[in-house]
Write an enzyme that holds these catalytic residues in place. Structure first.
Site, PDB file in Angstrom:
ATOM      1  N   ASN A 181      -6.939 131.379  91.869  1.00  0.00           N
ATOM      2  CA  ASN A 181      -7.847 132.003  92.865  1.00  0.00           C
ATOM      3  C   ASN A 181      -8.922 130.987  93.780  1.00  0.00           C
ATOM      4  O   ASN A 181      -9.460 131.550  94.709  1.00  0.00           O
ATOM      5  CB  ASN A 181      -8.896 133.071  92.105  1.00  0.00           C
ATOM      6  CG  ASN A 181      -8.119 134.318  91.633  1.00  0.00           C
ATOM      7  OD1 ASN A 181      -8.394 134.789  90.339  1.00  0.00           O
ATOM      8  ND2 ASN A 181      -7.145 134.724  92.490  1.00  0.00           N
TER       9      ASN A 181
ATOM     10  N   ASP B  88      -7.253 144.287  89.225  1.00  0.00           N
ATOM     11  CA  ASP B  88      -6.693 143.981  90.313  1.00  0.00           C
ATOM     12  C   ASP B  88      -7.036 145.006  91.439  1.00  0.00           C
ATOM     13  O   ASP B  88      -7.054 146.278  90.902  1.00  0.00           O
ATOM     14  CB  ASP B  88      -5.263 143.597  90.517  1.00  0.00           C
ATOM     15  CG  ASP B  88      -4.798 142.853  91.708  1.00  0.00           C
ATOM     16  OD1 ASP B  88      -5.691 142.095  92.240  1.00  0.00           O
ATOM     17  OD2 ASP B  88      -3.421 142.506  91.469  1.00  0.00           O
TER      18      ASP B  88
HETATM   19  C1  IPE Z   1      -4.746 138.088  89.180  1.00  0.00           C
HETATM   20  O1  IPE Z   1      -5.049 138.898  90.410  1.00  0.00           O
HETATM   21  C2  IPE Z   1      -5.976 137.255  88.857  1.00  0.00           C
HETATM   22  C3  IPE Z   1      -7.089 138.452  88.597  1.00  0.00           C
HETATM   23  C4  IPE Z   1      -7.286 139.517  88.503  1.00  0.00           C
HETATM   24  C5  IPE Z   1      -8.545 137.584  88.192  1.00  0.00           C
HETATM   25  P1  IPE Z   1      -4.400 138.268  92.052  1.00  0.00           P
HETATM   26  O2  IPE Z   1      -4.889 139.135  92.803  1.00  0.00           O
HETATM   27  O3  IPE Z   1      -4.886 136.762  91.883  1.00  0.00           O
HETATM   28  O4  IPE Z   1      -2.889 137.970  91.696  1.00  0.00           O
HETATM   29  P2  IPE Z   1      -1.722 137.967  92.590  1.00  0.00           P
HETATM   30  O5  IPE Z   1      -2.077 136.756  93.640  1.00  0.00           O
HETATM   31  O6  IPE Z   1      -1.665 139.198  93.326  1.00  0.00           O
HETATM   32  O7  IPE Z   1      -0.444 137.469  91.861  1.00  0.00           O
HETATM   33  C1  IPE Z   2      -8.920 141.364  91.884  1.00  0.00           C
HETATM   34  O1  IPE Z   2      -9.332 141.852  93.197  1.00  0.00           O
HETATM   35  C2  IPE Z   2     -10.073 140.197  91.933  1.00  0.00           C
HETATM   36  C3  IPE Z   2      -9.761 139.029  91.780  1.00  0.00           C
HETATM   37  C4  IPE Z   2      -8.571 138.449  91.803  1.00  0.00           C
HETATM   38  C5  IPE Z   2     -11.068 138.011  91.479  1.00  0.00           C
HETATM   39  P1  IPE Z   2      -8.364 141.237  94.440  1.00  0.00           P
HETATM   40  O2  IPE Z   2      -9.521 140.324  95.297  1.00  0.00           O
HETATM   41  O3  IPE Z   2      -7.222 140.275  94.034  1.00  0.00           O
HETATM   42  O4  IPE Z   2      -8.070 142.473  95.225  1.00  0.00           O
HETATM   43  P2  IPE Z   2      -6.571 142.601  95.933  1.00  0.00           P
HETATM   44  O5  IPE Z   2      -5.552 142.354  95.202  1.00  0.00           O
HETATM   45  O6  IPE Z   2      -6.655 141.805  97.423  1.00  0.00           O
HETATM   46  O7  IPE Z   2      -6.685 144.096  96.506  1.00  0.00           O
HETATM   47 MG    MG Z   3      -5.091 140.854  93.819  1.00  0.00          MG
END
Ligand code: IPE
Ligand code: IPE
Ligand code: MG
Length: 227
Positions: free
Chosen positions: A64, A16
């Site tokens: 997602n 993340d």
């Molecule tokens: C979890 O991260 C999913 C992945 C890392 C693929 P998200 O960024 O989607 O999770 P939330 O929305 O912060 O809970």
């Molecule tokens: C994780 O990074 C990647 C996926 C969930 C695909 P994020 O895109 O969730 O990054 P933040 O949480 O917005 O920083």
């Molecule tokens: Mg995230």
């Protein structure tokens, strides 16, 4: 008892913080995801040295799909490019690819690429499991339905129908970027897993960070409810 350092067999990571990394560096979100892929590559290259049997990475959750069409498109294109560029290296380095989640629901060309990658890496020694279109509640519901079809639903029969049935038990779950939640990842499998949280944003994550987590894991005392 309990003081022997334990060696992890299976580590899972909620990767993340790509978006926040991009924001911090004043670049588009897609660049954060691109650098996130590079962090994955570094880790896969170090897999052998970690001694792990399995590394599971959360790459795209069932939820997602709620992101913008543009971001989803960027993520899918990165996936296409990553498989193409890194598959020969997986094969050369004895990495066995596994996909968990409802990955057959992805675009047909990606499904075909993944099927080919699974076939080409089937004989690998260490498993890289990638969670794609993965949601743990959905996985548990699917497993329960299959177990019911086969007979009695028990802890064992349900677990045998999870996507992770052939993987070692989960030892350690890591989440980057400072968030401390599971976001629908490996809810069942995490029953007795250890947790390790870091503020490091995913694109900045290195094999050294994983090493730090593994060192700490080795010093933890796991009790499984007993004494
Ligand atoms: C979890 O991260 C999913 C992945 C890392 C693929 P998200 O960024 O989607 O999770 P939330 O929305 O912060 O809970
Ligand atoms: C994780 O990074 C990647 C996926 C969930 C695909 P994020 O895109 O969730 O990054 P933040 O949480 O917005 O920083
Ligand atoms: Mg995230």
């Amino acid at each position: 008892m309990g003081s022997e350092p334990t060696k992890a067999r299976h580590v899972a990571i909620i990767m993340d913080g790509n978006g926040r990394w991009a924001k911090r560096h004043h670049v588009p979100r897609a660049m954060g995801h691109q650098r996130g892929v590079e962090a994955v590559r570094r880790l896969v290259r170090a897999l052998e040295a970690t001694g792990l049997e399995c590394l599971t990475l959360y790459a795209f959750s069932s939820e997602n799909w709620n992101r913008s069409e543009e971001e989803i498109g960027d993520l899918m294109n990165l996936m296409r490019r990553f498989i193409k560029s890194d598959l020969p290296e997986f094969v050369a380095n004895d990495v066995k690819l596994k996909i968990i989640g409802d990955w057959k629901g992805l675009a047909a060309d990606i499904v075909a690429m993944l099927e080919d990658a699974l076939a080409q890496t089937a004989k690998g020694k260490r498993t890289l499991a990638v969670a794609l279109n993965y949601g743990s509640q959905q996985e548990i519901a699917r497993a329960a339905a299959k177990a019911a079809e086969e007979g009695e639903v028990t802890v064992e029969s349900l677990a045998a129908n999870l996507d992770t049935a052939d993987l070692p038990p989960l030892d350690l779950l890591i989440r980057t970027s400072g968030e401390q939640r599971l976001s629908n990842f490996l809810l069942w499998q995490a029953a007795y897993a250890e947790f390790w949280f870091t503020d490091v944003l995913w694109p900045d994550f290195t094999p050294e960070h994983l090493g730090e987590a593994l060192d700490q894991f080795a010093r933890r005392e796991r009790r499984y409810g007993g004494r």
